[in-house]
Enzyme design. Sequence first.
Site, mmCIF file in Angstrom:
data_model
loop_
_atom_site.group_PDB
_atom_site.id
_atom_site.type_symbol
_atom_site.label_atom_id
_atom_site.label_comp_id
_atom_site.label_asym_id
_atom_site.label_seq_id
_atom_site.Cartn_x
_atom_site.Cartn_y
_atom_site.Cartn_z
ATOM 1 N N CYS A 73 0.844 -1.189 0.000
ATOM 2 C CA CYS A 73 0.000 0.000 0.000
ATOM 3 C C CYS A 73 0.888 1.252 0.000
ATOM 4 C CB CYS A 73 -0.909 0.009 1.228
ATOM 5 S SG CYS A 73 -2.265 -1.185 1.151
ATOM 6 N N HIS A 116 -5.969 -1.490 -1.989
ATOM 7 C CA HIS A 116 -5.683 -2.783 -1.366
ATOM 8 C C HIS A 116 -6.803 -3.796 -1.583
ATOM 9 C CE1 HIS A 116 -3.830 -5.478 1.656
ATOM 10 N NE2 HIS A 116 -5.079 -5.747 2.009
ATOM 11 N N ASN A 156 0.159 -14.381 -9.386
ATOM 12 C CA ASN A 156 -0.430 -15.407 -8.529
ATOM 13 C C ASN A 156 -1.572 -14.742 -7.767
ATOM 14 O OD1 ASN A 156 1.633 -17.223 -9.229
ATOM 15 N ND2 ASN A 156 2.924 -16.531 -7.548
ATOM 16 N N HIS A 167 -2.591 -7.682 -1.294
ATOM 17 C CA HIS A 167 -2.680 -6.545 -2.209
ATOM 18 C C HIS A 167 -2.561 -7.030 -3.654
ATOM 19 C CE1 HIS A 167 -2.230 -2.048 -2.535
ATOM 20 N NE2 HIS A 167 -1.922 -2.418 -3.775
ATOM 21 N N HIS A 169 -1.214 -7.680 -6.912
ATOM 22 C CA HIS A 169 0.129 -7.495 -7.458
ATOM 23 C C HIS A 169 0.560 -8.729 -8.241
ATOM 24 C CE1 HIS A 169 1.099 -10.070 -4.031
ATOM 25 N NE2 HIS A 169 2.308 -10.242 -4.529
#
Length: 352
Positions: A73, A116, A156, A167, A169
Amino acid sequence: MKKTSTRLADGRELIYYDLRDDTVRDAVDRRPLERTVTTSEVRRDVLLGDSVAIASHRQGRTYHPPADQCPLCPTTGDRLSEIPDSSYDVVVFENRFPSLAGDSGRCEVVCFTSDHDASFASLTEEQVALVLDAWTDRTSELSHLPSVEQVFCFENRGEEIGVTLGHPHGQIYAYPFTTPRTALMLRSLAAHKEATGGENLFDSVLERELAGERVVLEGEHWAAFVPYSAHWPYEVHLYPKRRVPDLLGLDEAARTEFPKVYLELLRRFDRIFGEGEPPTPYIAAWHQAPFGTLEEFEGVSRDDFALHLELFTIRRTSGKLKFLAGSESGMSVFINDVPPEFAAQRLREVAS
C-alpha cells in the site's frame, strides 16, 4: 504513460508508471533499511537438465500481514511501506526477498493499483493498459541485463496458490537461462517445423483451436481457448492472432483490444463456480521467447515463437482443489478431472 525511476532506502530500484504526464514523484523512502543481502544461487540438475534456485533468505519474507500493515500500500503519514509516495497508479520495484539476484537474474514486484481491496478483474481498461505498458517496458529493460536470458511476467492470485500478500500485485522473473517449459515448446516447434517443411506449430495450434469447440471468446486481435490437452481443471490460453515473440512485438491494435478481452476472461473465471463462492484462485503467466541464443533448437528463431498468456485455476469444483500428487509431482504426468470441452462450455456460459 509517464515513467519515474527512483531508489528505496536499501538501494533497490523502484519505478512509478503514471497515467498523467504531469505527475511528480519525489517522495523519499524514510525507512532505516540496510542494504539487501541475498543468498540466491542457481544450481543445475544434471539428471533432469533443469535448474533450481536456492534462496534461503526467503524464509524471512513478509507473511500474511494485517491489511493496515501491507507493504504494497502507499505510505501514509508514519505508516511506511515499500512505496514512499502517498498514491500511485502502477509501481514496479526490486523484490526485497528475491528468488533470483545478481548474476542469477532479477525478481521484481508489480503493484497493479494502490487500492488494497481491488483485484485485477476490478481494474478499468485504462488501468490494464498501463499495466501492459509496464510489463512491456520491464521486459525491454530486463532483456538488456547481461545475466538475463528470459523474462517472465505473471500473477499469482489467492491464498490457495500460495500468495502471502493480499494486495493486488504480480511479479516479474528475469532468468539467466531458458526455462524448462519454454525449452520443451522450442523443441516441439523445431521438430514440427522440420517434419512439415517449415510449418509453424503455434500457428497450427491456433488455427485448429479456432475451428473447434473449445473457443472461450474471440476478438478482432485476440483469441482465448481451452487447449485440447489442458493440464488444469480450468485452463485458458490467450493468443494474439498475429504471431509475435514477446510483448514488445504487439502492435497498437492488439494493445488497445487487450484490456477488454483480458478483463472479460478474468471476470468469467470469478463466475465459474457460481454465486457466493470466494474469488477463484489463479495463475496468469505470460510466455515470451528467450532473448538468448537458440542454437540448441536447430532451425528455430525468436520470431517462430508465439507470445501467449496461460490462465488457470487449481480449483476443480466448488470447495475442492486440484492437488499435484504422485503422478503430477513425481512423474510430471497430469490427470485432469474436468474435460477441456466442458471447461470451455462453462466459461462461455458465464459470459457477462
